[in-house]
Motif scaffolding. Structure first.
Motif, PDB file in Angstrom:
ATOM      1  N   ILE A   1       3.222  40.617  64.591  1.00 49.80           N
ATOM      2  CA  ILE A   1       2.644  39.680  65.567  1.00 49.80           C
ATOM      3  C   ILE A   1       2.291  40.456  66.835  1.00 49.80           C
ATOM      4  N   PRO A   2       1.271  40.005  67.578  1.00 48.39           N
ATOM      5  CA  PRO A   2       0.886  40.721  68.785  1.00 48.39           C
ATOM      6  C   PRO A   2       2.011  40.686  69.828  1.00 48.39           C
ATOM      7  N   CYS A   3       2.264  41.828  70.485  1.00 46.12           N
ATOM      8  CA  CYS A   3       3.296  41.839  71.523  1.00 46.12           C
ATOM      9  C   CYS A   3       2.833  42.574  72.771  1.00 46.12           C
ATOM     10  N   GLY A   4       1.521  42.669  72.962  1.00 47.06           N
ATOM     11  CA  GLY A   4       1.039  43.271  74.200  1.00 47.06           C
ATOM     12  C   GLY A   4      -0.208  44.087  73.989  1.00 47.06           C
ATOM     13  N   LEU A   5      -0.686  44.643  75.092  1.00 45.36           N
ATOM     14  CA  LEU A   5      -1.879  45.476  75.067  1.00 45.36           C
ATOM     15  C   LEU A   5      -1.571  46.769  75.815  1.00 45.36           C
ATOM     16  N   THR A   6      -2.201  47.855  75.394  1.00 45.70           N
ATOM     17  CA  THR A   6      -2.077  49.089  76.167  1.00 45.70           C
ATOM     18  C   THR A   6      -2.931  48.946  77.426  1.00 45.70           C
ATOM     19  N   LYS A   7      -2.830  49.934  78.332  1.00 45.55           N
ATOM     20  CA  LYS A   7      -3.645  49.827  79.548  1.00 45.55           C
ATOM     21  C   LYS A   7      -5.141  49.915  79.225  1.00 45.55           C
ATOM     22  N   ASN A   8      -5.466  50.435  78.028  1.00 40.08           N
ATOM     23  CA  ASN A   8      -6.866  50.436  77.582  1.00 40.08           C
ATOM     24  C   ASN A   8      -7.217  49.208  76.750  1.00 40.08           C
TER      25      ASN A   8
ATOM     26  N   ASP B   1      -2.316  32.745  64.643  1.00 41.92           N
ATOM     27  CA  ASP B   1      -0.971  32.489  65.159  1.00 41.92           C
ATOM     28  C   ASP B   1       0.030  32.278  64.019  1.00 41.92           C
ATOM     29  N   VAL B   2       1.283  32.136  64.409  1.00 38.56           N
ATOM     30  CA  VAL B   2       2.372  32.074  63.429  1.00 38.56           C
ATOM     31  C   VAL B   2       2.332  30.755  62.646  1.00 38.56           C
ATOM     32  N   THR B   3       1.920  29.680  63.298  1.00 40.41           N
ATOM     33  CA  THR B   3       1.826  28.387  62.606  1.00 40.41           C
ATOM     34  C   THR B   3       0.832  28.483  61.443  1.00 40.41           C
TER      35      THR B   3
ATOM     36  N   LEU C   1     -10.799  28.744  67.208  1.00 42.53           N
ATOM     37  CA  LEU C   1      -9.565  27.948  67.143  1.00 42.53           C
ATOM     38  C   LEU C   1      -8.721  28.319  65.923  1.00 42.53           C
ATOM     39  N   ALA C   2      -7.460  27.919  65.985  1.00 41.39           N
ATOM     40  CA  ALA C   2      -6.567  28.126  64.842  1.00 41.39           C
ATOM     41  C   ALA C   2      -6.798  27.020  63.821  1.00 41.39           C
ATOM     42  N   CYS C   3      -6.382  27.284  62.593  1.00 42.69           N
ATOM     43  CA  CYS C   3      -6.532  26.313  61.507  1.00 42.69           C
ATOM     44  C   CYS C   3      -5.841  24.992  61.834  1.00 42.69           C
ATOM     45  N   HIS C   4      -4.628  25.049  62.395  1.00 39.26           N
ATOM     46  CA  HIS C   4      -3.900  23.796  62.650  1.00 39.26           C
ATOM     47  C   HIS C   4      -4.591  22.973  63.739  1.00 39.26           C
ATOM     48  N   GLU C   5      -5.270  23.642  64.676  1.00 38.25           N
ATOM     49  CA  GLU C   5      -6.026  22.906  65.696  1.00 38.25           C
ATOM     50  C   GLU C   5      -7.281  22.269  65.074  1.00 38.25           C
ATOM     51  N   LEU C   6      -7.940  23.032  64.221  1.00 36.24           N
ATOM     52  CA  LEU C   6      -9.143  22.513  63.563  1.00 36.24           C
ATOM     53  C   LEU C   6      -8.795  21.356  62.630  1.00 36.24           C
ATOM     54  N   HIS C   7      -7.663  21.482  61.938  1.00 36.30           N
ATOM     55  CA  HIS C   7      -7.269  20.423  60.998  1.00 36.30           C
ATOM     56  C   HIS C   7      -7.079  19.089  61.717  1.00 36.30           C
ATOM     57  N   GLU C   8      -6.484  19.181  62.904  1.00 35.30           N
ATOM     58  CA  GLU C   8      -6.282  17.958  63.681  1.00 35.30           C
ATOM     59  C   GLU C   8      -7.623  17.281  63.988  1.00 35.30           C
ATOM     60  N   LYS C   9      -8.587  18.091  64.397  1.00 34.80           N
ATOM     61  CA  LYS C   9      -9.915  17.565  64.715  1.00 34.80           C
ATOM     62  C   LYS C   9     -10.621  17.038  63.459  1.00 34.80           C
ATOM     63  N   LEU C  10     -10.431  17.731  62.347  1.00 34.95           N
ATOM     64  CA  LEU C  10     -11.048  17.280  61.084  1.00 34.95           C
ATOM     65  C   LEU C  10     -10.437  15.957  60.644  1.00 34.95           C
ATOM     66  N   ALA C  11      -9.114  15.875  60.755  1.00 39.55           N
ATOM     67  CA  ALA C  11      -8.411  14.669  60.300  1.00 39.55           C
ATOM     68  C   ALA C  11      -8.803  13.459  61.145  1.00 39.55           C
ATOM     69  N   LYS C  12      -9.026  13.701  62.425  1.00 36.58           N
ATOM     70  CA  LYS C  12      -9.456  12.606  63.319  1.00 36.58           C
ATOM     71  C   LYS C  12     -10.960  12.351  63.251  1.00 36.58           C
ATOM     72  N   LYS C  13     -11.617  13.128  62.409  1.00 38.81           N
ATOM     73  CA  LYS C  13     -13.080  13.028  62.238  1.00 38.81           C
ATOM     74  C   LYS C  13     -13.852  13.321  63.522  1.00 38.81           C
ATOM     75  N   GLU C  14     -13.249  14.113  64.418  1.00 37.08           N
ATOM     76  CA  GLU C  14     -13.979  14.536  65.629  1.00 37.08           C
ATOM     77  C   GLU C  14     -15.037  15.574  65.287  1.00 37.08           C
ATOM     78  N   ILE C  15     -14.738  16.358  64.250  1.00 36.20           N
ATOM     79  CA  ILE C  15     -15.681  17.378  63.797  1.00 36.20           C
ATOM     80  C   ILE C  15     -15.737  17.340  62.277  1.00 36.20           C
ATOM     81  N   THR C  16     -16.733  18.044  61.715  1.00 41.89           N
ATOM     82  CA  THR C  16     -16.791  18.189  60.257  1.00 41.89           C
ATOM     83  C   THR C  16     -16.615  19.658  59.912  1.00 41.89           C
ATOM     84  N   SER C  17     -16.356  19.877  58.610  1.00 39.43           N
ATOM     85  CA  SER C  17     -16.250  21.244  58.121  1.00 39.43           C
ATOM     86  C   SER C  17     -17.555  21.996  58.385  1.00 39.43           C
ATOM     87  N   MET C  18     -18.664  21.268  58.271  1.00 38.42           N
ATOM     88  CA  MET C  18     -19.972  21.900  58.512  1.00 38.42           C
ATOM     89  C   MET C  18     -20.063  22.459  59.938  1.00 38.42           C
ATOM     90  N   ASP C  19     -19.497  21.726  60.899  1.00 41.40           N
ATOM     91  CA  ASP C  19     -19.513  22.227  62.291  1.00 41.40           C
ATOM     92  C   ASP C  19     -18.798  23.579  62.388  1.00 41.40           C
TER      93      ASP C  19
END
Lengths: 95, 484
Positions: free
Chosen positions: B441-448, B220-222, B6-24
């Motif tokens: 920033i990522p803008c695509g993948l080659t055929k490989n 990600d950019v955020t 996950l991204a940091c901003h997604e993890l922060h939301e979960k940490l702030a809501k105490k759904e997860i801990t830093s240890m997790d």
């Protein structure tokens, strides 16, 4: 040829690098090739251009002359390969 | 999805809501490292006290040791091994510093400690950041997580690979000629070089002091904006850091780019650029147009001189900066019969091939009789390159280019041809010479399935401008569509 083995030896001495014979040979060719590429800069007339030594021009950055926390002698010497009391120890300098 | 993906901003939301801990999060990162690090080799050193750091984090928040407003607390972050950390081995990827334990923290480390991050370890890099592939590390190469046998780019290849392989949530790199943006491009993550002077260089092992800048890697950019907030600001210990206010970079993430003027430099779409890279970047430009941006062709006429200019300026500065490694104060020493003999042997044994090559080139460019022809000449051409950007930025808000002319190349492909390796930085080095900020920033993948990166360059101290465009594009690309 801009760079010959003699030049490589001269530069290596300035840079304090004890190069092997093999390194001297490979650097001679490689540095020559790189410098030839760099010569493309000579296509530009820069006689009236001021150099940019820093991208963001800053002048005379001063701060107050205050005593601030710094390394203790012990910590500064802690990583020395060789030391003697409060000194860095090096091979003999004066013959 | 596992927590380490996950991204940091997604993890922060979960940490702030105490759904997860830093240890997790730490345990998820440790599990990933155990599973993938042997194939990637993103790290030179992995800390064994991550769990201890995680256990202490709540106390530090309560006691005020960690900033309560921080969006980074409890988040595992990897640090490039040329950024000094008090009591943690810092090698710059070199044998000459293989045993060096700094007695102090870099300013960015102090800032991240205050923000409450969990430090994972020190990431692999080209020796002293000399390279574009992470192959010149004394500790062996890093492998691109996208594909076995490919380089991750460099010099911050370990930091890019750690984020790409989900072995870190965020990481720090340094960028002297593209060393954040190019590996970000080759590994498919976000990487930013801030404006010269935006982030303190205090505690960064110096390569090219007029070019070096520390910056963030993220998913990600955020996250890029969040980490940039924490790193930026004036520091009296770095006299080249610039004293101007730091905006909240997350406020620039507005999705709206209507009327933004984007310049496309014709000199960057040259022969030799990989066809799939060109196609992906052109598609991204079309997408930005559809989002309301105004796209104009521009010219940066001195672009073809940038590599030659850079390899004089950067090596000259490097040869001076590396003079300090003499076997006396710290680091590796090889005994000799006299002090000069000891210097020569220590440096010959401690530096790798590319470091020696650059020291030689830089010493030559600064030596008596050649200073005017090389160092002064290159800095005059640097003025012309800087002026190219000044003229263009009077007309456009940002410039868009490919980050790298090719996707990740094969390990060993360019190692013995220094000029070929140097040319892989062709699109990134001008920004360092001019001191302007840039993001990849990522803008695509080659055929490989090799990642392709889009570079956005901005005006001095307009990181907000490039983040805004990057974020708008990401709204499309993160859904797996790289173009509209």
């Amino acid at each position: 040829m801009k760079i010959d083995k003699k030049t490589v030896e001269y530069i290596a001495n300035l840079a304090r690098l004890a190069l092997t014979e093999k390194e001297k040979e490979s650097f001679t060719g490689q540095l020559d090739k790189i410098l030839n590429y760099i010569d493309k800069l000579n296509a530009l007339d820069t006689s009236n251009i001021e150099p940019t030594f820093h991208a963001v021009p800053l002048k005379n950055v001063f701060r107050d002359d205050e005593v601030k926390p710094s390394l203790t002698q012990e910590r500064a010497l802690a990583m020395a390969p060789e030391k003697d009391r409060n000194y860095f120890k090096v091979p003999r300098i004066i013959e | 999805m596992e927590l380490n993906e996950l991204a940091c901003h997604e993890l922060h939301e979960k940490l702030a809501k105490k759904e997860i801990t830093s240890m997790d999060i730490v345990k998820a990162v440790e599990k990933q490292i155990a599973a993938t690090e042997k194939n990637i080799h993103a790290y030179i050193t992995i800390f064994d006290d991550m769990e201890e750091q995680a256990r202490k984090i709540v106390d530090k928040l309560t006691s005020g040791q960690v900033d309560k407003e921080s969006l980074l607390w409890g988040i595992p972050v990897a640090i490039k091994d040329n950024i000094c950390m008090d009591g943690r081995r810092t090698t710059a990827g070199s044998k000459i510093l293989h045993n060096f334990i700094p007695p102090y923290d870099a300013t960015v480390i102090e800032k991240l400690k205050n923000a409450g991050v969990i430090f994972i370890g020190k990431t692999n890099m080209d020796e002293f950041a000399f390279g574009s592939s992470t192959e010149t590390s004394n500790f062996g190469p890093t492998i691109n997580p996208s594909r076995e046998g490919r380089v991750p780019g460099g010099s911050s290849g370990g930091s890019a690979a750690a984020v790409a392989a989900d072995e870190a949530i965020l990481s720090l790199g340094s960028d002297t000629g593209g060393s954040i943006r190019q590996p970000a491009s080759l590994c498919g993550v976000v990487g930013m070089k801030p404006t010269y002077g935006r982030v303190s260089r205090y505690g960064l092992i110096a390569f090219g002091s007029s070019l070096d800048q520390i910056g963030p890697f993220s998913r990600d950019v955020t996250d890029c904006a969040i980490l940039l907030n924490a790193l930026s600001g004036y520091d009296s210990r770095d006299s080249t850091s610039v004293n101007r206010p730091v905006p909240d970079y997350t406020k620039a993430l507005t999705k709206n780019i209507r009327g933004v003027k984007i310049g496309i430099p014709k000199e960057y779409f040259i022969e030799g650029i990989n066809a799939e890279v060109k196609k992906a970047v052109e598609r991204a430009i079309e997408t930005l147009k559809k989002l309301g941006a105004e796209v104009v062709e521009i010219s940066l006429p001195h672009t073809e001189y940038a590599v030659a200019t850079y390899y004089i300026v950067a090596t000259a500065e490097a040869s001076s900066n590396l003079a300090r490694y003499d076997g006396v104060k710290y680091g590796h020493r090889k005994e000799g019969t006299s002090i000069v003999d000891m210097y020569g042997k220590t440096r010959a044994d401690g530096f790798g091939k590319e470091a020696k090559r650059r020291i030689m080139l830089g010493t030559y460019a600064l030596s008596a009789g050649y200073y005017d022809a090389y160092y002064l000449k290159a800095n005059k051409v640097r003025t012309l390159i800087r002026q190219d950007f000044e003229k263009v930025f009077a007309k456009v808000d940002v410039i868009i280019t490919p980050t790298s002319p090719t996707p990740a190349f094969k390990i060993g492909e360019k190692l013995d041809d220094p000029l070929k390796m140097y040319l892989s930085d062709i699109f990134t080095i001008s920004a360092n010479l001019a001191g302007i900020p840039g993001i990849s920033i990522p803008c695509g993948l080659t055929k490989n399935d090799l990642p392709i990166g889009l570079q956005i360059l901005g005006k001095h101290f307009d990181e907000e401008g490039i983040l805004r465009v990057a974020y708008a594009y990401e709204q499309i690309s993160k859904r797996g569509f790289y173009g509209l």
